[in-house]
Design a protein around this motif. Structure first.
Motif, PDB file in Angstrom:
ATOM      1  N   ASP C 224      44.070  30.689  27.717  1.00 29.69           N
ATOM      2  CA  ASP C 224      43.558  31.754  27.124  1.00 29.69           C
ATOM      3  C   ASP C 224      42.139  32.077  26.579  1.00 29.69           C
ATOM      4  N   VAL C 225      41.577  30.764  26.477  1.00 29.47           N
ATOM      5  CA  VAL C 225      40.169  30.771  26.026  1.00 29.47           C
ATOM      6  C   VAL C 225      39.363  31.367  27.188  1.00 29.47           C
ATOM      7  N   LEU C 227      40.459  33.273  29.366  1.00 31.55           N
ATOM      8  CA  LEU C 227      41.038  34.625  30.033  1.00 31.55           C
ATOM      9  C   LEU C 227      40.188  35.611  30.632  1.00 31.55           C
ATOM     10  N   PHE C 228      39.089  35.787  29.994  1.00 29.47           N
ATOM     11  CA  PHE C 228      38.212  36.822  30.841  1.00 29.47           C
ATOM     12  C   PHE C 228      37.189  36.212  31.785  1.00 29.47           C
ATOM     13  N   ASP C 231      39.228  34.319  36.271  1.00 24.64           N
ATOM     14  CA  ASP C 231      39.363  35.113  37.824  1.00 24.64           C
ATOM     15  C   ASP C 231      38.204  35.025  38.791  1.00 24.64           C
ATOM     16  N   ASP C 232      37.187  35.026  38.126  1.00 28.40           N
ATOM     17  CA  ASP C 232      35.998  35.094  38.984  1.00 28.40           C
ATOM     18  C   ASP C 232      35.027  34.084  38.485  1.00 28.40           C
ATOM     19  N   ASP C 272      47.403  35.628  37.834  1.00 30.71           N
ATOM     20  CA  ASP C 272      48.275  36.347  37.130  1.00 30.71           C
ATOM     21  C   ASP C 272      49.529  35.642  37.170  1.00 30.71           C
ATOM     22  N   GLU C 275      49.694  32.994  34.652  1.00 32.36           N
ATOM     23  CA  GLU C 275      49.753  33.596  33.443  1.00 32.36           C
ATOM     24  C   GLU C 275      50.887  34.014  32.928  1.00 32.36           C
TER      25      GLU C 275
END
Ligand SMILES: [Mg+2]
Lengths: 89, 124, 705
Positions: C224-225, C227-228, C231-232, C272, C275
């Protein structure tokens, strides 16, 4: 040189160029951190890279007057000697 | 120089609830009702030397939507974080947001605590 | 701000959205393929869902979610809008309205909601069980806190992409966030990746961390840390707690397949799925729900089309800032103070000798001009277009027409005509009344119309326009019209008109606005025409407006409402009584006349009257009413101002007419009066205070005697 306030990517070019001049002209570089509220990764990596460079050049780059609240951040950025430390005091 | 968080959403309920949720952080919150409105306010603030520390932007808005807003905003401001407000049904918009230069996202509806946690990742 | 305040914000927002929705849905019924309206309806449901979720109106949140899904499908062209959908929409809106704004019987309400949900699901292709489950989705995610039991160790390798700073993300802050979850037992930054100081680009990121953290949190919390960025960027999280195996991993088998299929289809990606599995926790069925939620994601192409459309729109729309109207009222009050200040400066100037006053007068001249402009600007802020008010009648007309078995089209013209906000807020009811009357008593049933050679559907036109400093609103119907002769007979019978009165046709028709004009007594087409029309007139006169009626039997009726542009400025007639100057709002003035002594008499039960063209008009002596001194003691000595309110005409005795001017109303509460006959005061050029007569109030006051 002296850093002050929230020092972030928005000011990194400025910090970088002053630091470049300092490294070229002075023997040892002392950065007064006493007025710093926060730093970000961009500033941290410039300081980190400068520290390495100074060592290569046989000079010393020292962070002075680090506010207590900034210790953990600087440690995580590898900028204070002891890079291994607990998150909780 | 004062710092602001800006909430951009066409729903006044969302805007007010964001403002309420962020109150404990002590950072003043500015409201804008769409992307264009936000750009106008930001350019006005700039002339007064006031700084936006974080934008929280809805995606689906009239006039100028969230993606368009971020694209425009990034033309003048490369580093200020922008968090998009989206719903769980709009996951593909998160990628669009990122492509436009967004920094993160918050899924609506949110708990005040979640919002504060996200904001804390961008504003010291 | 507290929760109650937030709820109020939400209530106001929903009222606005619902009103817009009603109007758009009725338009949609006529233009079923209008993509712009479809997109807008989608957005309204979407917004309503979001805000009801925030304030915790769970039923509305869940229900609008279905409506949003329905419209997502409509906008992607999965199916066309049919009359069934229109019915569902209108019933859904009724449900939302009753749920939000009334005390509802919860069983009944839930029953209706369930029924509507089933009808919606027929289009969206979900079964009831699916919807029930997806409705639970949010609350369960919201409850997730990510604290597991026992101590775990995670190794995190985080290599951030070089352009990450341009996304407004600070990797150092993420690492700090991570460090708050436990104890960092190892931290290493790969220095080799950082280029030589003299050649590095300080706006690029070269940082890679390797961190081992001891924590009570589970892997999801660690993820969660990131999270942003997960993905990349190259973020690798590994649970390094000795011999730690996730027993639940096996039970995920079937679900994982579902996830993998979706990955193959490119609908979700690896991260995804991770998650999702984390979100799933211990319960089995939820992965499916979560994926259903994701399956609802709006199709890209349509979204892009929507963006295109909004791009065009934003060129037309003007950006706005919302201001409380109370603040504007304050500004107007302050402006009033400025005007008073100016008046006293003018007076000062008058007392000076000519040379001295010349300079001051010159300066004042400039100030006057700026003040006037300032005043116009403030007034213009209060102006809002009448369009939305008109639009909201679409549904009303549709429903009323249906209920009375008529076919009626509502035509709107001049929706962008602007009126004072207060006027807009208060004009809705009278308009509704007029429209209702047109439907009930004006527009004939289709067969009657056909017999008369008229189109089967009736038309009601709402038309707004500016003319000569006033705003006009016309309510026009092409119905049966009104028989003036019948009105006259009835007015005479009711004693409202003398049997031999020589009055114009317009005056006869205006009797319709008399209180009590309409009775249960049915007189052909006239039946009920006057129901509530006296109330309409009173409402409009309260806004310092007037109303007139024009009709042609068999062809239709026009009701014309005339309103002031603003409530803060009036066009006033200055009249004098002795030393006192009073202002009569020009809007109420019919004419100013001189009467002959023989036209004056006293009538039993009515007191003093004057005869004007065969009509008796009550005489008002302001000197007695206000206790002031007048020069003219008899009606034939001075002038009589004939005014009208509520269809009632009065003759006001005055000494003389001074002139006309624009009057900025200074709120009366700074002056002492308890009379209903005074609506405010203004400061005249010489600094004198002049009271403004409230004709409407005056009529009320007279009636008491
Ligand atoms: Mg929105």
């Amino acid at each position: 040189m002296k850093l002050e306030g929230d020092v972030s990517i928005k000011k990194v070019k400025q910090v970088y160029s002053v630091l470049k001049d300092e490294l070229k002209s002075s023997k040892d570089v002392v950065i007064d951190m006493s007025g710093v509220v926060s730093i970000d990764a961009a500033i941290a990596q410039v300081l980190l890279s400068a520290t390495i460079k100074a060592k290569e050049m046989g000079k010393e780059l020292r962070l002075d007057g680090i506010p207590a609240g900034l210790n953990n951040t600087l440690a995580l950025a590898g900028l204070v000697a002891n890079t291994v430390q607990g998150g909780h005091e | 120089m004062s710092k602001y968080i800006m909430i951009i959403d066409d729903s006044p309920t969302i805007r007010v609830s964001v403002e309420m949720a962020l109150k404990p952080l002590g950072i003043p919150v500015m409201q804008a009702e769409n992307g264009q409105n936000a750009l106008d306010i930001i350019s006005q603030m700039k002339t007064k030397g006031e700084e936006i520390a974080l934008c929280i932007s809805d995606i689906n808005m009239p006039v100028l939507n969230g993606i368009e807003f971020i694209t425009e905003f990034r033309k003048n401001d490369r580093f200020t974080p922008v968090v998009v407000l989206t719903t769980e049904a709009e996951k593909d918009t998160i990628q669009k947001g990122k492509d436009a230069g967004a920094s993160g996202w918050i899924i609506k509806p949110f708990q005040a605590e979640d919002l504060v946690n996200v904001v804390k990742r961008f504003v010291k | 701000m507290n929760d109650a305040a937030l709820t109020e914000v939400f209530m106001n927002e929903s009222k606005e959205i619902i009103s817009n929705l009603e109007s758009d849905i009725v338009t949609l019924e006529e233009n079923r393929k209008d993509q712009e309206i479809i997109n807008r309806i989608f957005r309204y449901f979407h917004t309503l869902k979001g805000s009801s979720g925030i304030v915790g109106f769970k039923t509305v949140y869940e229900f609008t979610h279905h409506l949003e899904s329905l419209f997502d499908k409509v906008r992607s062209g999965d199916f066309d809008v049919d009359s069934d959908i229109i019915d569902i929409l209108l019933e859904s809106i009724d449900w939302i309205k009753s749920e939000l704004f009334t005390d509802v019987d919860s069983d009944e309400s839930a029953g209706k909601r369930h029924e509507l949900t089933l009808r919606i699901n027929r289009y969206t292709g979900k079964d009831a069980a699916d919807s029930a489950k997806s409705e639970n989705f949010m609350s369960e995610v919201g409850a997730y806190k990510g604290i597991g039991s026992g101590e775990r160790f995670f190794r995190i390798n985080a290599a951030f992409r070089d352009n990450i700073f341009f996304s407004g993300i600070d990797p150092l802050m993420i690492i700090e966030d991570l460090s708050t979850l436990g104890d960092v037992v190892h931290n290493n930054i790969q220095l080799k990746r950082i280029p030589d100081f003299f050649v590095l680009d300080p706006e690029q990121c070269y940082l890679t961390w390797e961190i081992i953290i001891r924590t009570a949190c589970d892997e999801m919390k660690i993820r969660d840390v990131f999270l942003f960025v997960i993905d990349d960027n190259e973020i690798d999280i590994e649970n390094v707690t000795d011999r730690y195996t996730d027993a639940r991993q096996k039970s995920w088998g079937t679900e994982k397949k579902l996830g993998e299929i979706l990955i193959e289809k490119g609908i979700i990606n690896d991260n995804d799925l991770d998650e999702l599995i984390n979100l799933q926790g211990d319960k089995h069925f939820r992965l499916g729900d979560i994926i259903i939620q994701q399956g609802l994601a709006s199709p890209r192409q349509v979204d892009e089309a929507l963006q295109e459309q909004e791009k065009i729109k934003r060129k037309i729309e003007i950006s706005t800032v919302r201001v409380e109207s109370a603040r504007l009222d304050n500004l107007i009050n302050l402006l009033g103070e400025i005007v008073i200040g100016q008046a006293s400066l003018h007076r000062l100037a008058e007392g000076m000798d000519e040379e001295e006053s010349f300079v001051l007068n010159n300066a004042l001249y400039g100030l006057d001009r700026v003040t006037r402009e300032f005043q116009e600007q403030i007034m213009s802020i209060r102006m809002v277009p009448i369009g939305p008010t008109f639009e909201q009648f679409k549904r009303f007309v549709r429903d009323t027409a249906r209920a009375t078995n008529r076919e009626i089209k509502l035509k709107i013209e001049g929706g962008d005509t602007e009126l004072d906000k207060t006027v807009i807020e208060r004009i809705g009811d009278p308009l509704k009344h007029m429209i209702r009357n047109s439907i009930d008593h004006g527009i004939e049933p289709a067969d009657t119309r056909a017999a008369k050679g008229k189109p089967a559907y009736g038309t009601i036109t709402l038309k707004a326009y500016h003319q000569e400093g006033s705003v006009y609103i016309d309510v026009i119907d092409d119905g049966s019209g009104i028989d003036a002769e019948k009105v006259r007979k009835k007015a005479v019978a009711l004693g409202l008109l003398a049997a031999d009165a020589e009055v114009s046709r317009d005056r006869v028709l205006s009797m319709i606005f008399q209180p009590g004009f309409s009775t249960a007594d049915q007189v052909g087409d006239l039946s009920g025409r006057g129901v509530g029309m006296d109330v309409v007139k009173t409402n409009i006169e309260d806004l310092r407006g007037s109303v007139e009626i024009k009709t042609r039997e068999g062809e239709g009726t026009l009701i014309r409402v005339k309103l002031p542009l603003t409530l803060a400025i009036i066009e006033g007639m200055l009249v004098s009584l002795g030393e006192t100057i009073l202002i009569v709002p020009l809007l109420s003035v019919i004419e100013t006349i001189q009467v002959k002594q023989q036209d004056y008499r006293t009538v039993e039960g009515r007191g003093e009257v004057i005869l004007v063209r065969g009509e008796y008009i009550s005489l008002i002596r302001l000197d007695r009413l206000f206790g002031i001194e007048a020069n003219c003691k008899e009606p034939w000595e001075g002038l009589i101002v004939i005014v009208e309110s509520e269809g009632e005409r009065l003759g006001i005795m005055i000494d003389d007419l001074i002139g006309q001017q624009q009057i900025v109303i200074k709120s009366i509460d700074t002056f002492i009066t308890s009379s209903r006959s005074i609506s405010g005061a203004t400061i005249l050029g010489d600094g004198k205070v002049a009271l403004i007569i409230d004709i409407h109030g005056l009529v009320q006051e007279i009636k008491k005697y």
